[in-house]
Design a protein around this motif. Structure first.
Motif, PDB file in Angstrom:
ATOM      1  N   ASN A  71       0.796  -1.185   0.179  1.00 46.70           N
ATOM      2  CA  ASN A  71      -0.121   0.012   0.025  1.00 46.70           C
ATOM      3  C   ASN A  71       1.048   1.306   0.131  1.00 46.70           C
ATOM      4  O   ASN A  71       1.890   1.417   0.915  1.00 46.70           O
ATOM      5  CB  ASN A  71      -0.909   0.192   1.392  1.00 46.70           C
ATOM      6  N   ILE A 227      -2.945  -8.631  -3.624  1.00 48.17           N
ATOM      7  CA  ILE A 227      -2.434  -8.809  -4.935  1.00 48.17           C
ATOM      8  C   ILE A 227      -1.543  -9.822  -5.034  1.00 48.17           C
ATOM      9  O   ILE A 227      -1.455 -10.207  -6.315  1.00 48.17           O
ATOM     10  CB  ILE A 227      -1.746  -7.225  -5.288  1.00 48.17           C
ATOM     11  N   ASN A 278      -2.070  -3.925 -12.192  1.00 43.70           N
ATOM     12  CA  ASN A 278      -0.947  -3.151 -12.678  1.00 43.70           C
ATOM     13  C   ASN A 278      -1.063  -2.613 -14.112  1.00 43.70           C
ATOM     14  O   ASN A 278      -0.513  -1.711 -14.404  1.00 43.70           O
ATOM     15  CB  ASN A 278       0.390  -3.998 -12.444  1.00 43.70           C
ATOM     16  N   PRO A 389      -7.380  -5.272  -4.883  1.00 44.30           N
ATOM     17  CA  PRO A 389      -6.539  -3.795  -4.943  1.00 44.30           C
ATOM     18  C   PRO A 389      -7.250  -3.008  -5.821  1.00 44.30           C
ATOM     19  O   PRO A 389      -8.077  -2.915  -6.771  1.00 44.30           O
ATOM     20  CB  PRO A 389      -5.339  -4.361  -5.894  1.00 44.30           C
ATOM     21  N   LYS A 407      -2.346   3.502  -3.507  1.00 44.73           N
ATOM     22  CA  LYS A 407      -3.032   2.370  -4.079  1.00 44.73           C
ATOM     23  C   LYS A 407      -3.128   1.403  -2.720  1.00 44.73           C
ATOM     24  O   LYS A 407      -2.371   1.481  -1.673  1.00 44.73           O
ATOM     25  CB  LYS A 407      -2.223   1.601  -4.964  1.00 44.73           C
ATOM     26  N   THR A 409      -3.391  -2.464  -1.936  1.00 49.01           N
ATOM     27  CA  THR A 409      -3.143  -3.841  -2.831  1.00 49.01           C
ATOM     28  C   THR A 409      -3.113  -4.916  -1.489  1.00 49.01           C
ATOM     29  O   THR A 409      -3.295  -6.236  -2.006  1.00 49.01           O
ATOM     30  CB  THR A 409      -1.842  -3.739  -3.375  1.00 49.01           C
TER      31      THR A 409
END
Length: 411
Positions: A71, A227, A278, A389, A407, A409
């Motif tokens: 994160n 993730i 991604n 995510p 983000k 994740t």
């Protein structure tokens, strides 16, 4: 003998701090109807700078995202203040690099925009609290051009502090100033003594109540798909019926969650089923954050679920900024900060600290790939379940300026 000659060159240590925290209670306006959203009136040139700043923010987010799968959070406005203040001390090729990086033709337009932000954004919403503070910590044994501090005081409200960088504890004094201006959320921005002769600081503190608060009795422990493919339990805030703006694009979905009177919002962006997180980050553009861009834009009631999360992120961004377009500023042989001092100066490091805390009341602000097992936004069914995510952006809505982004994740 100048105390700083023992170093290869005199340099600038730069810091930014952005702390956003939860608004569990606040000073509500006596008459809520008086708390109308503020629309900032910007010139054409300033609007172009905002667009360029958002492009820079996204490129920076992409760059730092590649450094870790964890994160992360950054504050583009805090970065913008810091770079703008330093640009006012640069000349020649170094100034050109600042202007090119910030994609503006002249320093005057840049100064006008950030001066407007400082004066107007804190007034946008009585249910939100936004505070912007700047300071210059200048060695009392180093000769500075007084015009530099005077300009930053008038343009950015920068407080100037004369200090002794040779006593070994100046970083603690600066850290206390940062803590005071971030409600104690950021206590140790500098981990070791600051060498001076100049430390430039910006803090950005925002606290905002959700326009529709989440009922804490509906918060449940649910699966979040990290993730890396692992699944963990996390506290998920639930709203059976939440009125929200959304955009249904081919590869992703975005939902706007407003604070207070709607002047500020949090955007949450997730890839759709079959699309990689991604890849979504790599292809991100400022247009993706605009409700009028490609994709269906509407308002409807959602079954909404988003996790409570806290991010405390610290970064050193000097190398990244040098690679993004400021190489001469970090080079003792090429840096030109002659509007700060006639003596040689160059940038040494950029310290960036952000805290973001999201709960039922509002927002506390501060590598792998998604798989098909992740739940994706389902607008047709009126569902937005953020259990995999996602990206988040806190924006001022009338200009689209990004205060904080990052983000989430993994948990």
């Amino acid at each position: 003998m100048n105390a700083y000659r023992k170093f290869p060159a005199c340099f600038i240590i730069i810091m930014m701090a952005a702390a956003l925290w939860s608004c569990t209670s606040g000073d509500e306006p006596e008459n809520p109807s008086d708390n109308k959203p503020l629309r900032l009136s910007l010139s054409t040139e300033q609007k172009e700078i905002v667009a360029s700043s958002n492009q820079f923010a996204i490129e920076l987010l992409k760059t730092v995202s590649k450094t870790s799968g964890d994160n992360q959070a950054i504050s583009p406005i805090s970065m913008g203040y810091l770079l703008s203040m330093l640009a006012n001390g640069a000349s020649g090729n170094t100034l050109d690099e600042f202007l090119t990086l910030l994609d503006t033709r002249n320093i005057e337009d840049l100064n006008a925009l950030y001066s407007t932000y400082r004066k107007e954004l804190p007034k946008a919403d009585a249910l939100c609290n936004l505070q912007i503070a700047n300071s210059l910590w200048m060695s009392d044994s180093f000769r500075f051009n007084p015009e530099f501090a005077d300009n930053l005081s008038s343009l950015f409200g920068a407080e100037t502090v004369s200090c002794d960088f040779t006593n070994g504890n100046q970083h603690e004094i600066i850290n206390r100033w940062v803590a005071d201006h971030t409600d104690g959320m950021i206590e140790q921005l500098l981990k070791s003594p600051a060498f001076g002769p100049l430390v430039t600081v910006n803090t950005l503190c925002f606290k905002g109540e959700w326009q529709e608060k989440f009922d804490s009795s509906l918060t449940t422990s649910e699966d979040f798909h990290n993730i890396d493919g692992s699944i963990v339990k996390t506290e998920m805030m639930n709203a059976p019926s939440y009125a929200a703006v959304y955009k249904d694009a081919p590869d992703y979905g975005v939902i706007w969650l407003p604070y207070g009177n709607g002047s500020f919002s949090m955007l949450i962006m997730m890839p759709k089923k079959g699309h990689d997180f991604n890849d979504m980050v790599d292809s991100l553009t400022p247009a993706d954050l605009m409700s009028g861009a490609e994709g269906e834009y509407s308002v409807m009631d959602f079954k909404l679920a988003i996790p409570k999360f806290r991010i405390s992120d610290e970064k050193m961004l000097g190398g990244i900024l040098a690679g993004m377009g400021l190489p001469s500023a970090f080079n003792a042989e090429t840096a030109d900060f002659s509007r700060i001092s006639d003596s040689p100066l160059c940038m040494n490091e950029v310290y960036h600290s952000v805290v973001v805390d999201v709960d039922e009341n509002g927002t506390t602000a501060t590598a792998g790939s998604a798989t098909d097992m992740f739940t994706s936004p389902s607008f047709e069914k009126g569902e937005f379940i953020a259990d995999s995510p996602f990206l988040f952006f806190i924006q001022e809505n009338s200009t689209g300026a990004i205060l904080v982004c990052g983000k989430v994740t993994r948990f």
